[in-house]
Design a protein around this motif. Structure first.
Motif, PDB file in Angstrom:
ATOM      1  N   LEU A   1       0.825  -1.206   0.000  1.00 20.33           N
ATOM      2  CA  LEU A   1       0.000   0.000   0.000  1.00 20.33           C
ATOM      3  C   LEU A   1       0.861   1.258   0.000  1.00 20.33           C
ATOM      4  N   ASP A   2       1.986   1.206   0.683  1.00 20.57           N
ATOM      5  CA  ASP A   2       2.902   2.341   0.682  1.00 20.57           C
ATOM      6  C   ASP A   2       3.514   2.546  -0.703  1.00 20.57           C
ATOM      7  N   GLU A   3       3.811   1.471  -1.406  1.00 18.63           N
ATOM      8  CA  GLU A   3       4.346   1.589  -2.766  1.00 18.63           C
ATOM      9  C   GLU A   3       3.345   2.268  -3.698  1.00 18.63           C
ATOM     10  N   PHE A   4       2.045   2.110  -3.405  1.00 20.31           N
ATOM     11  CA  PHE A   4       0.996   2.771  -4.179  1.00 20.31           C
ATOM     12  C   PHE A   4       0.671   4.162  -3.604  1.00 20.31           C
ATOM     13  N   SER A   5       1.442   4.614  -2.618  1.00 17.48           N
ATOM     14  CA  SER A   5       1.248   5.929  -1.971  1.00 17.48           C
ATOM     15  C   SER A   5      -0.159   6.074  -1.415  1.00 17.48           C
ATOM     16  N   LEU A   6      -0.609   5.042  -0.673  1.00 15.22           N
ATOM     17  CA  LEU A   6      -1.972   5.023  -0.143  1.00 15.22           C
ATOM     18  C   LEU A   6      -2.010   5.167   1.375  1.00 15.22           C
TER      19      LEU A   6
ATOM     20  N   LEU B   1     -11.516  -1.625  17.022  1.00 19.14           N
ATOM     21  CA  LEU B   1     -10.554  -0.863  16.235  1.00 19.14           C
ATOM     22  C   LEU B   1     -10.403   0.550  16.814  1.00 19.14           C
ATOM     23  N   PRO B   2      -9.169   0.980  17.080  1.00 18.65           N
ATOM     24  CA  PRO B   2      -8.940   2.272  17.741  1.00 18.65           C
ATOM     25  C   PRO B   2      -8.851   3.434  16.755  1.00 18.65           C
ATOM     26  N   TYR B   3      -9.776   3.470  15.797  1.00 15.60           N
ATOM     27  CA  TYR B   3      -9.776   4.519  14.787  1.00 15.60           C
ATOM     28  C   TYR B   3     -11.132   5.219  14.780  1.00 15.60           C
ATOM     29  N   ALA B   4     -11.128   6.450  14.309  1.00 13.51           N
ATOM     30  CA  ALA B   4     -12.360   7.237  14.261  1.00 13.51           C
ATOM     31  C   ALA B   4     -13.311   6.694  13.195  1.00 13.51           C
ATOM     32  N   ASN B   5     -14.574   7.002  13.323  1.00 18.47           N
ATOM     33  CA  ASN B   5     -15.558   6.648  12.310  1.00 18.47           C
ATOM     34  C   ASN B   5     -15.157   7.235  10.958  1.00 18.47           C
ATOM     35  N   GLU B   6     -15.322   6.446   9.910  1.00 18.29           N
ATOM     36  CA  GLU B   6     -15.093   6.885   8.523  1.00 18.29           C
ATOM     37  C   GLU B   6     -13.709   7.521   8.347  1.00 18.29           C
ATOM     38  N   PHE B   7     -12.696   6.838   8.847  1.00 12.83           N
ATOM     39  CA  PHE B   7     -11.323   7.344   8.764  1.00 12.83           C
ATOM     40  C   PHE B   7     -10.603   6.885   7.499  1.00 12.83           C
ATOM     41  N   PHE B   8     -10.948   5.686   6.993  1.00 16.31           N
ATOM     42  CA  PHE B   8     -10.196   5.080   5.894  1.00 16.31           C
ATOM     43  C   PHE B   8     -10.967   5.100   4.575  1.00 16.31           C
ATOM     44  N   ASN B   9     -10.210   5.276   3.482  1.00 15.04           N
ATOM     45  CA  ASN B   9     -10.799   5.186   2.145  1.00 15.04           C
ATOM     46  C   ASN B   9     -10.930   3.747   1.673  1.00 15.04           C
ATOM     47  N   ILE B  10      -9.977   2.902   2.041  1.00 14.69           N
ATOM     48  CA  ILE B  10     -10.036   1.488   1.689  1.00 14.69           C
ATOM     49  C   ILE B  10      -9.555   0.645   2.858  1.00 14.69           C
ATOM     50  N   CYS B  11      -9.967  -0.613   2.848  1.00 17.21           N
ATOM     51  CA  CYS B  11      -9.498  -1.595   3.818  1.00 17.21           C
ATOM     52  C   CYS B  11      -9.200  -2.884   3.074  1.00 17.21           C
TER      53      CYS B  11
ATOM     54  N   ARG C   1     -17.872   6.400   3.715  1.00 13.08           N
ATOM     55  CA  ARG C   1     -18.995   6.094   2.837  1.00 13.08           C
ATOM     56  C   ARG C   1     -18.481   6.014   1.399  1.00 13.08           C
ATOM     57  N   LYS C   2     -18.887   4.989   0.687  1.00  9.64           N
ATOM     58  CA  LYS C   2     -18.445   4.667  -0.675  1.00  9.64           C
ATOM     59  C   LYS C   2     -17.008   4.131  -0.706  1.00  9.64           C
ATOM     60  N   GLY C   3     -16.400   3.942   0.480  1.00  9.01           N
ATOM     61  CA  GLY C   3     -15.074   3.341   0.524  1.00  9.01           C
ATOM     62  C   GLY C   3     -15.112   1.881   0.125  1.00  9.01           C
ATOM     63  N   LEU C   4     -13.953   1.346  -0.242  1.00  4.87           N
ATOM     64  CA  LEU C   4     -13.855  -0.022  -0.754  1.00  4.87           C
ATOM     65  C   LEU C   4     -13.133  -0.925   0.244  1.00  4.87           C
ATOM     66  N   MET C   5     -13.532  -2.200   0.226  1.00  2.92           N
ATOM     67  CA  MET C   5     -12.936  -3.189   1.118  1.00  2.92           C
ATOM     68  C   MET C   5     -12.703  -4.482   0.357  1.00  2.92           C
ATOM     69  N   TYR C   6     -11.506  -5.048   0.514  1.00  6.76           N
ATOM     70  CA  TYR C   6     -11.208  -6.385  -0.010  1.00  6.76           C
ATOM     71  C   TYR C   6     -11.134  -7.359   1.154  1.00  6.76           C
ATOM     72  N   LEU C   7     -11.878  -8.470   1.053  1.00  4.17           N
ATOM     73  CA  LEU C   7     -11.857  -9.532   2.059  1.00  4.17           C
ATOM     74  C   LEU C   7     -11.815 -10.876   1.355  1.00  4.17           C
ATOM     75  N   ASP C   8     -11.248 -11.887   2.020  1.00  2.00           N
ATOM     76  CA  ASP C   8     -11.377 -13.249   1.495  1.00  2.00           C
ATOM     77  C   ASP C   8     -11.689 -14.218   2.627  1.00  2.00           C
ATOM     78  N   PHE C   9     -12.249 -15.370   2.236  1.00  2.00           N
ATOM     79  CA  PHE C   9     -12.789 -16.310   3.211  1.00  2.00           C
ATOM     80  C   PHE C   9     -12.595 -17.745   2.742  1.00  2.00           C
ATOM     81  N   TYR C  10     -12.425 -18.644   3.708  1.00  2.00           N
ATOM     82  CA  TYR C  10     -12.380 -20.069   3.406  1.00  2.00           C
ATOM     83  C   TYR C  10     -13.764 -20.580   2.992  1.00  2.00           C
ATOM     84  N   MET C  11     -13.765 -21.466   2.006  1.00  2.00           N
ATOM     85  CA  MET C  11     -14.957 -22.217   1.641  1.00  2.00           C
ATOM     86  C   MET C  11     -14.534 -23.676   1.494  1.00  2.00           C
ATOM     87  N   TYR C  12     -15.436 -24.591   1.805  1.00  2.00           N
ATOM     88  CA  TYR C  12     -15.117 -26.018   1.716  1.00  2.00           C
ATOM     89  C   TYR C  12     -16.439 -26.755   1.556  1.00  2.00           C
ATOM     90  N   ASP C  13     -16.697 -27.244   0.346  1.00  2.00           N
ATOM     91  CA  ASP C  13     -18.019 -27.735  -0.013  1.00  2.00           C
ATOM     92  C   ASP C  13     -18.558 -28.789   0.940  1.00  2.00           C
TER      93      ASP C  13
END
Length: 235
Positions: free
Chosen positions: A76-81, A120-130, A157-169
């Protein structure tokens, strides 16, 4: 709720064993950044993709939720984020701070903290992405639900989040204690498509929902190798 409630000692032991000390970013997070946030177009050139004003880009902030030793903080730092990171494991954060300092990135080390996704020790609506890889599916489901609600709280608001999760049929929805390996005694939580949609709820729109699956030569699923990748936009 104390940090120990969600297994701090277990994760410290896992990092001490060294199996989950990772230095290179997950390809899906690289893809997320390039497709949805800021595309790298040259050695030091980028093209902004999120529809933000110049003032918003100037004050952009990103969160690595469950940062480990900081491989995605470095990305994220390499992308200056302007990344921040939080992890339950004091062992991981200590190693991450040492790594960032060795790279001459003292300012990144200072933004890596020990903490629980449930508080989480951060203010409401502090981050643009997670971004969060292999985190909310590595704890009991009830704590993960608190964690995703907290992540949405600190996301703009309108911020983006990437998450992933285990699945196992063959398992469906369940929590399982790991019996062996570097993450022995930690929790794996398995989801289905429907339970993930319910888990996200109405706090976000699902921009992407992709499932990757790795099989052996006979077409049999390999344990822990079916994952759901979600890109969410806060409503």
């Amino acid at each position: 709720m104390s940090l120990k409630t969600v297994g701090q000692d277990m994760w410290n032991e896992a990092y001490e064993r060294g199996g989950n000390i990772l230095f290179y970013p997950h390809e899906e997070i690289v893809r997320f950044l390039n497709k949805h946030v800021r595309k790298r177009t040259g050695f030091i050139e980028f093209r902004n993709i999120m529809p933000l004003a110049d003032s918003e880009w100037k004050n952009f902030t990103s969160l690595d939720l469950g940062c480990g030793i900081g491989r995605h903080i470095k990305l994220l730092d390499e992308f200056s984020l302007n990344p921040y990171g939080i992890d339950l494991s004091s062992e991981a954060v200590e190693q991450g701070k040492e790594w960032m300092c060795s790279l001459g990135k003292q300012e990144l080390a200072e933004k890596m903290i020990i903490g629980s996704v449930t508080e989480l020790p951060y203010a409401n609506e502090f981050f643009n992405i997670c971004v969060s890889h292999g985190v909310l599916d590595c704890m009991p489901r009830d704590l993960a639900k608190i964690g995703i609600d907290e992540a949405f709280r600190v996301l703009k608001r309108k911020g983006l989040m990437y998450l992933d999760f285990y699945m196992y049929d063959t398992k469906g929805d369940c929590d399982e204690q790991v019996k062996e390996g570097f993450d022995k005694n930690t929790i794996k939580s398995y989801f289905t498509v429907n339970s993930l949609k319910e888990f996200v709820g109405d706090k976000a729109d699902i921009r992407e929902f992709r499932i990757t699956r790795i099989t052996d030569a006979d077409g049999n699923d390999i344990k822990y190798c079916c994952r759901a990748h979600l890109i969410l936009q806060k409503s």
